[in-house]
Motif scaffolding. Sequence first.
Motif, PDB file in Angstrom:
ATOM      1  N   ILE A  35       0.868  -1.174   0.000  1.00  0.00           N
ATOM      2  CA  ILE A  35       0.000   0.000   0.000  1.00  0.00           C
ATOM      3  C   ILE A  35       0.906   1.226   0.000  1.00  0.00           C
ATOM      4  O   ILE A  35       1.858   1.305   0.776  1.00  0.00           O
ATOM      5  N   TYR A  41      -4.102  10.421  -2.482  1.00  0.00           N
ATOM      6  CA  TYR A  41      -4.730   9.149  -2.829  1.00  0.00           C
ATOM      7  C   TYR A  41      -3.932   8.004  -2.231  1.00  0.00           C
ATOM      8  O   TYR A  41      -2.802   8.179  -1.784  1.00  0.00           O
ATOM      9  N   ARG A  43      -2.756   3.952  -3.095  1.00  0.00           N
ATOM     10  CA  ARG A  43      -2.646   2.909  -4.123  1.00  0.00           C
ATOM     11  C   ARG A  43      -2.442   1.570  -3.415  1.00  0.00           C
ATOM     12  O   ARG A  43      -1.569   1.429  -2.576  1.00  0.00           O
ATOM     13  N   VAL A  44      -3.281   0.607  -3.767  1.00  0.00           N
ATOM     14  CA  VAL A  44      -3.191  -0.736  -3.196  1.00  0.00           C
ATOM     15  C   VAL A  44      -2.839  -1.707  -4.323  1.00  0.00           C
ATOM     16  O   VAL A  44      -3.550  -1.772  -5.327  1.00  0.00           O
ATOM     17  N   VAL A  45      -1.745  -2.429  -4.160  1.00  0.00           N
ATOM     18  CA  VAL A  45      -1.306  -3.398  -5.168  1.00  0.00           C
ATOM     19  C   VAL A  45      -1.351  -4.785  -4.536  1.00  0.00           C
ATOM     20  O   VAL A  45      -0.775  -5.002  -3.469  1.00  0.00           O
ATOM     21  N   ARG A  46      -2.058  -5.707  -5.200  1.00  0.00           N
ATOM     22  CA  ARG A  46      -2.151  -7.083  -4.717  1.00  0.00           C
ATOM     23  C   ARG A  46      -1.568  -8.023  -5.770  1.00  0.00           C
ATOM     24  O   ARG A  46      -1.869  -7.898  -6.954  1.00  0.00           O
ATOM     25  N   SER A  58      -3.401  -6.850  -9.248  1.00  0.00           N
ATOM     26  CA  SER A  58      -4.484  -5.874  -9.304  1.00  0.00           C
ATOM     27  C   SER A  58      -4.036  -4.610  -8.594  1.00  0.00           C
ATOM     28  O   SER A  58      -3.314  -4.665  -7.591  1.00  0.00           O
ATOM     29  N   ILE A  59      -4.439  -3.481  -9.138  1.00  0.00           N
ATOM     30  CA  ILE A  59      -4.058  -2.187  -8.582  1.00  0.00           C
ATOM     31  C   ILE A  59      -5.322  -1.354  -8.416  1.00  0.00           C
ATOM     32  O   ILE A  59      -6.121  -1.239  -9.346  1.00  0.00           O
ATOM     33  N   GLU A  60      -5.498  -0.803  -7.214  1.00  0.00           N
ATOM     34  CA  GLU A  60      -6.633   0.070  -6.935  1.00  0.00           C
ATOM     35  C   GLU A  60      -6.110   1.435  -6.509  1.00  0.00           C
ATOM     36  O   GLU A  60      -5.138   1.525  -5.775  1.00  0.00           O
ATOM     37  N   PHE A  61      -6.774   2.481  -6.977  1.00  0.00           N
ATOM     38  CA  PHE A  61      -6.470   3.845  -6.566  1.00  0.00           C
ATOM     39  C   PHE A  61      -7.665   4.349  -5.772  1.00  0.00           C
ATOM     40  O   PHE A  61      -8.794   4.332  -6.270  1.00  0.00           O
ATOM     41  N   LEU A  62      -7.430   4.778  -4.555  1.00  0.00           N
ATOM     42  CA  LEU A  62      -8.498   5.222  -3.656  1.00  0.00           C
ATOM     43  C   LEU A  62      -8.372   6.728  -3.419  1.00  0.00           C
ATOM     44  O   LEU A  62      -7.311   7.219  -3.037  1.00  0.00           O
TER      45      LEU A  62
END
Length: 75
Positions: A35, A41, A43-46, A58-62
């Motif tokens: 994270i 923002y 960024r969460v990378v799994r 997978s990458i999420e931007f919050l």
Amino acid sequence: MVDGRQTVGVLFPRVSPQTRKAGHVYLTSVPSVFIVAHVDYVRVVRLRPLGPECTDMSIEFLFLPETLADPKRDS
């Protein structure tokens, strides 16, 4: 242009001046998640292994709701 050097969203409240100057904080959960909390923002990378030679990433931007609601920030 989004280049990583300028903020793109509303800044998170209650972030210390030292953290704002650094620009980001890293958190890791070895071996599969990291994270990166930026000042505007997260960024969460799994990483998920699918086999001996294949990994799903997978990458999420919050962003804060105020950032998502602002049409000027939709780029």
